[in-house]
Design an enzyme around this catalytic site. Sequence first.
Site, PDB file in Angstrom:
ATOM      1  N   HIS A   1       2.628   5.753  -2.666  1.00 12.32           N
ATOM      2  CA  HIS A   1       1.541   6.512  -3.294  1.00 12.32           C
ATOM      3  C   HIS A   1       0.573   6.953  -2.210  1.00 12.32           C
ATOM      4  CE1 HIS A   1       2.383   4.368  -7.368  1.00 12.32           C
ATOM      5  NE2 HIS A   1       3.003   5.532  -7.298  1.00 12.32           N
TER       6      HIS A   1
ATOM      7  N   GLU B   1      -0.185  -5.722  -5.182  1.00 10.57           N
ATOM      8  CA  GLU B   1      -1.360  -4.870  -5.333  1.00 10.57           C
ATOM      9  C   GLU B   1      -2.495  -5.499  -4.528  1.00 10.57           C
ATOM     10  OE1 GLU B   1      -1.494  -2.031  -6.835  1.00 10.57           O
ATOM     11  OE2 GLU B   1       0.183  -1.981  -8.273  1.00 10.57           O
TER      12      GLU B   1
ATOM     13  N   GLU C   1      -3.170   5.554  -1.449  1.00  5.63           N
ATOM     14  CA  GLU C   1      -3.357   4.120  -1.236  1.00  5.63           C
ATOM     15  C   GLU C   1      -3.274   3.781   0.252  1.00  5.63           C
ATOM     16  OE1 GLU C   1      -0.581   2.267  -3.943  1.00  5.63           O
ATOM     17  OE2 GLU C   1      -1.401   3.355  -5.642  1.00  5.63           O
TER      18      GLU C   1
END
Length: 425
Positions: free
Chosen positions: A176, A384, A179
Amino acid sequence: MRLLLLLLAILPLAMAAPKSSATDRLAIRYDYFKVYSLFIENEQQLEELKEIYKDISVHFLNELAGPGHSYNIIVGPLLQKYVEGKLNELKIIFKVIVDDLQKLLDKSAVDKDSQMEWESYHTLDTIYDWVDKECAAHDYLECKVIGQSYEGRDIKSIRLSKREGNKAIFLEGNIHAMEWISSATVTFLLNELINSEDPEMQRLSEEYDWIVVPMVNPDGFVYTHEVERLWRKNRRPNGATNSSGLCYGIDMNRNFDYHWGGAGWNIDEPCDHWFGGHEPNTEIEILSLQSFVSSFEDGYIRSYMAFHAYGQYVLLPYGHSNTEFPPNYEQMKRIAAAFSDAASEPYGSAFTYGASGLLNYVVSGAAKDWAYGVKNIPFTCTVELRDKGTYGFFLPSNQITEVGVEVAAGLKGLVNKAAEEGIFD
């Protein structure tokens, strides 16, 4: 009414056109844009929030998974009074978590001429120059270009192997684009494995092979540096159009061919941030990554770890369901718990662990599920990274090193527990 709202939303961007200064990083600026955190209590509020998404040009940073969650949205200055009034009318609890998004983004301004270190975010060229230098300096590093992106940029890999017969751990970063902490953390870990004097980290570099792809989405990453900091997808035109013209990009972590397309908010909307493609395996970047993983003999790669932002989770398979779990789910939870326990030691950061469909939201076509379900890699996860929402996707660069330190600690705990559990046998 909707046209008026759209014009009001777009106007601040036009008014904040980029200056000619060499210090400006982006074509799109977010001066005086606010970031709001909304807590959605019930299904009715969720449906009302979806209507806001359809009718008002605000930027949603999170997929809408269900009630009982907080969601962050970005609102331009001319729409803020209207949105706040609408939220109050709907009795949706909200708070402003960023008063001026551009000021926050400026805290992580990129020095394009800087050398690689982990106090700043860097351009793709700086990251790749560092990779090339490390590869040239160490004969135990095997470095390859595993493919090119849609716009022709290299996708580079590094394989660290100091001893024959080792099993491998695969680290993947920046699928992504927005990020940035992902590739920063993956390169931090690689640097520790190569250059750290920490005996435990050096033991891990001796006893295991490490395969690293720090930048899966180079086109999107460059686009976040040069045009739009909030970009998520890759940059291939996907065949759709909207009022702004051509729609670009696929969310590549929705494009893997394992339960593809079965779940996920707006994964079938081509102009949205989370579009998973018209069919699975459409993206050249994903095909290159899959081909690279498949080039190794079965049983060699024993762990696949994808790094993302944000929320401080260790997300395990499966993503496509919150009622179906892998056969060795309890084992994977014990390994994830070891990461969480060890990662909390340096600074107290708490990482929650469990199946992503259960903890986060149900979504299909993710890399970790493909690695587990198709390639039979026995421990896969999505990590994450920081934080839990204070900065979200825009984590200031002065936290990069701390993130690297806590994740390196977590990685040690994870690998040692995985070995105890027989993952590398």
